[in-house]
Design a protein around this motif. Structure first.
Motif, short mmCIF file in Angstrom:
data_model
loop_
_atom_site.label_atom_id
_atom_site.label_comp_id
_atom_site.label_asym_id
_atom_site.label_seq_id
_atom_site.Cartn_x
_atom_site.Cartn_y
_atom_site.Cartn_z
N PHE A 40 0.83 -1.20 0.00
CA PHE A 40 0.00 0.00 0.00
C PHE A 40 0.87 1.25 0.00
CE2 PHE A 40 -2.67 -3.24 1.97
CZ PHE A 40 -3.90 -3.04 1.36
N ASN A 41 0.34 2.33 -0.54
CA ASN A 41 0.99 3.64 -0.46
C ASN A 41 0.50 4.35 0.80
OD1 ASN A 41 1.88 6.31 -0.73
ND2 ASN A 41 1.61 6.32 -2.95
N PRO A 42 1.36 4.56 1.81
CA PRO A 42 0.89 5.12 3.09
C PRO A 42 0.39 6.56 3.00
CG PRO A 42 3.28 5.08 3.01
CD PRO A 42 2.81 4.35 1.79
N TYR A 43 0.74 7.26 1.91
CA TYR A 43 0.33 8.66 1.77
C TYR A 43 -1.10 8.81 1.23
CZ TYR A 43 5.31 9.72 2.28
OH TYR A 43 6.60 9.83 2.75
N LEU A 44 -1.72 7.71 0.85
CA LEU A 44 -3.00 7.81 0.14
C LEU A 44 -4.20 7.34 0.95
CD1 LEU A 44 -1.97 6.54 -3.42
CD2 LEU A 44 -1.83 8.85 -2.45
N SER A 45 -3.98 6.85 2.16
CA SER A 45 -5.10 6.32 2.93
C SER A 45 -5.01 6.74 4.39
CB SER A 45 -5.14 4.79 2.83
OG SER A 45 -3.95 4.24 3.33
N LEU A 46 -6.15 6.69 5.05
CA LEU A 46 -6.24 6.99 6.48
C LEU A 46 -6.45 5.70 7.26
CD1 LEU A 46 -8.73 10.01 6.34
CD2 LEU A 46 -6.25 10.14 6.62
N PRO A 47 -5.74 5.49 8.34
CA PRO A 47 -6.01 4.32 9.18
C PRO A 47 -7.48 4.27 9.61
CG PRO A 47 -3.94 5.36 9.84
CD PRO A 47 -4.58 6.27 8.83
N GLU A 48 -8.02 5.43 9.88
CA GLU A 48 -9.40 5.52 10.33
C GLU A 48 -10.37 4.88 9.32
OE1 GLU A 48 -11.54 9.29 12.11
OE2 GLU A 48 -11.50 9.43 9.92
N THR A 49 -10.14 5.11 8.04
CA THR A 49 -11.03 4.60 7.00
C THR A 49 -11.09 3.08 7.02
OG1 THR A 49 -10.51 6.51 5.60
CG2 THR A 49 -11.51 4.61 4.53
N PHE A 50 -9.93 2.44 7.13
CA PHE A 50 -9.90 0.98 7.16
C PHE A 50 -10.65 0.43 8.38
CE2 PHE A 50 -6.10 1.81 4.53
CZ PHE A 50 -6.36 0.94 3.47
N ILE A 51 -10.37 1.02 9.55
CA ILE A 51 -10.95 0.51 10.78
C ILE A 51 -12.46 0.69 10.79
CG2 ILE A 51 -10.95 0.70 13.30
CD1 ILE A 51 -8.39 -0.50 12.07
N GLN A 52 -12.93 1.84 10.34
CA GLN A 52 -14.38 2.10 10.31
C GLN A 52 -15.10 1.15 9.37
OE1 GLN A 52 -14.72 6.28 9.38
NE2 GLN A 52 -14.44 6.93 11.51
N GLN A 53 -14.43 0.71 8.33
CA GLN A 53 -15.03 -0.21 7.37
C GLN A 53 -14.83 -1.68 7.75
OE1 GLN A 53 -13.38 0.83 3.55
NE2 GLN A 53 -14.49 2.77 3.43
N GLY A 54 -14.16 -1.89 8.89
CA GLY A 54 -13.92 -3.25 9.34
C GLY A 54 -12.89 -3.98 8.51
N ILE A 55 -12.00 -3.22 7.87
CA ILE A 55 -10.93 -3.80 7.05
C ILE A 55 -9.61 -3.71 7.82
CG2 ILE A 55 -9.67 -3.64 4.87
CD1 ILE A 55 -12.16 -2.31 3.67
N TYR A 56 -8.88 -4.81 7.87
CA TYR A 56 -7.62 -4.84 8.61
C TYR A 56 -6.50 -5.23 7.64
CZ TYR A 56 -11.02 -4.75 12.33
OH TYR A 56 -12.08 -4.39 13.13
N PRO A 57 -5.90 -4.21 6.97
CA PRO A 57 -4.95 -4.49 5.88
C PRO A 57 -3.60 -5.01 6.33
CG PRO A 57 -5.03 -2.15 6.31
CD PRO A 57 -6.07 -2.78 7.20
N ILE A 58 -3.30 -4.87 7.61
CA ILE A 58 -1.99 -5.27 8.12
C ILE A 58 -2.16 -6.02 9.43
CG2 ILE A 58 -0.71 -3.38 7.03
CD1 ILE A 58 -0.87 -1.88 9.68
N SER A 59 -1.13 -6.67 9.85
CA SER A 59 -1.15 -7.37 11.13
C SER A 59 -1.25 -6.36 12.28
CB SER A 59 0.14 -8.19 11.28
OG SER A 59 0.17 -8.84 12.52
N ASP A 60 -2.04 -6.69 13.30
CA ASP A 60 -2.23 -5.85 14.49
C ASP A 60 -2.87 -4.50 14.15
OD1 ASP A 60 -0.89 -7.72 16.27
OD2 ASP A 60 0.98 -7.02 15.37
N ALA A 61 -3.65 -4.44 13.06
CA ALA A 61 -4.21 -3.15 12.62
C ALA A 61 -5.05 -2.50 13.70
CB ALA A 61 -5.05 -3.37 11.35
N SER A 62 -5.92 -3.26 14.36
CA SER A 62 -6.80 -2.70 15.38
C SER A 62 -6.00 -2.16 16.57
CB SER A 62 -7.78 -3.77 15.86
OG SER A 62 -8.66 -3.24 16.83
#
Length: 465
Positions: free
Chosen positions: A96-118
């Motif tokens: 993933f490109n870290p400059y293009l996404s918010l951690p908040e967006t993934f968590i709110q959508q219930g998506i965990y793109p990396i280990s220990d995301a939550s």
């Protein structure tokens, strides 16, 4: 006498070791008085060690590394930024490109793109997780290295990040010593940085990456002193690509390149300036800037996207328009705004203070002597401190750069600042978070008083000499 000295040094080292161990493993940020007690006593031990002329350079190196290794297996306790570091590194590791996404967006959508995301999102906090990353490419490389060696364990990532910072400090020690030797300054001056409890706690302990930035900066200044300005430009670009703050220094190199080799004439300022523009040295300066800027842009290219510039500038702009912490003159400006307008004028003040910083940098660029290396570094010190004195946010770890610059000058007020900056942590002892401006006032009165004292002292010495 020698036996007493050795035992006194051993005793102070032992006491420091115990205090650092307590600091690393038995302290929480909300425990302000315990934090202050440990901080002050560690500075007392630090002062004793650095003032003992009989201690060899090698022994001080060993003590400095020992104190850092105490923190090796500790989780940072004064800052939660490292959670975002690990998040960004693992995002790159997963493609993933870290400059293009918010951690908040993934968590709110219930998506965990990396280990220990939550756990990482919870650790970094909602404020951090709701903004785009503002860490430049070489800083991201450090985060990626942590993910490369430990993509499944937060604790393992912390150890890797800490080792990188310790290695950077060893590099600062190496090139800082060489630069001090070349400038005919005492080589033990480097321990005002390397052995400073503030540096050990905030950098090694709490995983702030200023040492990596400083490593490239000091190496770059060392190469500049050797007249290897092309390589120096590359190293300074690396420094900027870790933290953006060295961008402020670029105007101050003007005299080093241009005025250094042009003799003073009786012509007026405009005529002299026009002559400088035609000189060979001016084209060297332009080439120096071109290498720095092009290399910095090159580092960003792997992350390039049409959204990158928008997201990045938006996040950086927050530091001028939204955030307030441990400020000095800014708080005075804010109170004036409250008095005359009735509300917080951070939006206006945040636009004015960068302009004031630029004007100050231009003044010391063209009207202050910056021809020698020491004069140049002194200008870097005061240029950066002016920015911090007017900024709305001055986190404690920002002081690492003024501290290392002061090592090569006649000024030690950043050392005093690194002692009293602990008062800013009083804000975290309140639930919810709230600053006590009396503590901030005490901090800056102490800093400005010592600064004025040193400026008068230097002025008197210059008059005598």
């Amino acid at each position: 006498m020698s036996f007493f000295l050795k035992n006194k040094v051993a005793l102070v080292t032992l006491i420091s070791t115990i205090l650092y161990f307590i600091f690393a493993y038995f302290l929480e940020r909300i425990e302000f008085y315990k934090l202050t007690f440990l901080w002050v006593f560690l500075f007392g031990c630090f002062y004793i060690l650095i003032k003992k002329s009989a201690i060899s350079f090698t022994n001080l190196v060993g003590i400095s590394i020992l104190f850092r290794l105490i923190f090796l297996f500790a989780m940072p306790n004064l800052s939660q930024d490292f959670y975002r570091f690990i998040w960004d590194g693992r995002m790159i590791f997963e493609g993933f490109n870290p400059y293009l996404s918010l951690p908040e967006t993934f968590i709110q959508q219930g998506i965990y793109p990396i280990s220990d995301a939550s756990e990482l999102y919870s650790g970094m906090g909602e404020l951090n997780g709701s903004h785009y990353t503002n860490y430049p490419p070489l800083n991201q490389l450090c985060f990626f290295i942590a993910a490369l060696f430990s993509s499944k364990s937060i604790f393992g990532s912390v150890i890797v990040l800490r080792l990188l910072i310790i290695l950077a400090d060893i590099g600062i020690l190496y090139f800082g010593k060489k630069l001090l030797q070349n400038l005919n300054l005492p080589i033990k001056n480097i321990f005002w940085y390397v052995l400073n409890p503030f540096i050990i706690i905030e950098m090694t302990g709490n995983l702030h990456f200023e040492p990596v930035m400083i490593f490239f900066l000091i190496w770059g200044l060392y190469k500049l002193h050797q007249q290897k300005w092309v390589f120096s430009a590359f190293l300074i670009a690396c420094s900027i690509s870790v933290k953006l703050i060295p961008l402020l220094f670029l105007p101050l190199f003007y005299q080093w390149f241009v005025k250094k080799s042009i003799q003073q004439s009786k012509s007026n300022i405009i005529t002299t300036f026009l002559a400088q523009l035609k000189s060979r040295e001016f084209y060297k300066l332009i080439s120096f800037y071109a290498i720095i800027l092009s290399t910095t842009i090159l580092f960003f290219l792997p992350f390039y996207s049409s959204e990158l510039i928008t997201n990045y500038t938006k996040t950086v702009g927050l530091w001028f328009r939204n955030f307030e912490y441990n400020a000095s003159f800014y708080y005075l400006f804010r109170e004036i705004g409250y008095l005359f307008r009735g509300w917080n004028e951070i939006g206006i003040i945040g636009k004015i203070t960068p302009i004031l910083t630029i004007l100050f940098l231009l003044i010391i660029t063209f009207f202050r002597k910056n021809k020698s290396e020491i004069q140049l570094i002194t200008a870097l010190l005061f240029g950066l401190c002016f920015y911090y004195f007017t900024a709305s946010t001055v986190h404690p770890w920002y002081l690492a750069t003024p501290i290392i610059l002061s090592v090569f000058t006649k000024y030690k007020f950043p050392i005093v600042w690194s002692l009293v900056v602990v008062l800013s942590y009083q804000a975290y002892s309140n639930l919810p978070w709230k600053e006590n401006l009396w503590f901030v006032t005490i901090e800056y009165i102490t800093v400005f008083s010592f600064l004025i004292y040193e400026m008068k002292k230097v002025k008197v010495k210059n008059m005598i000499n």
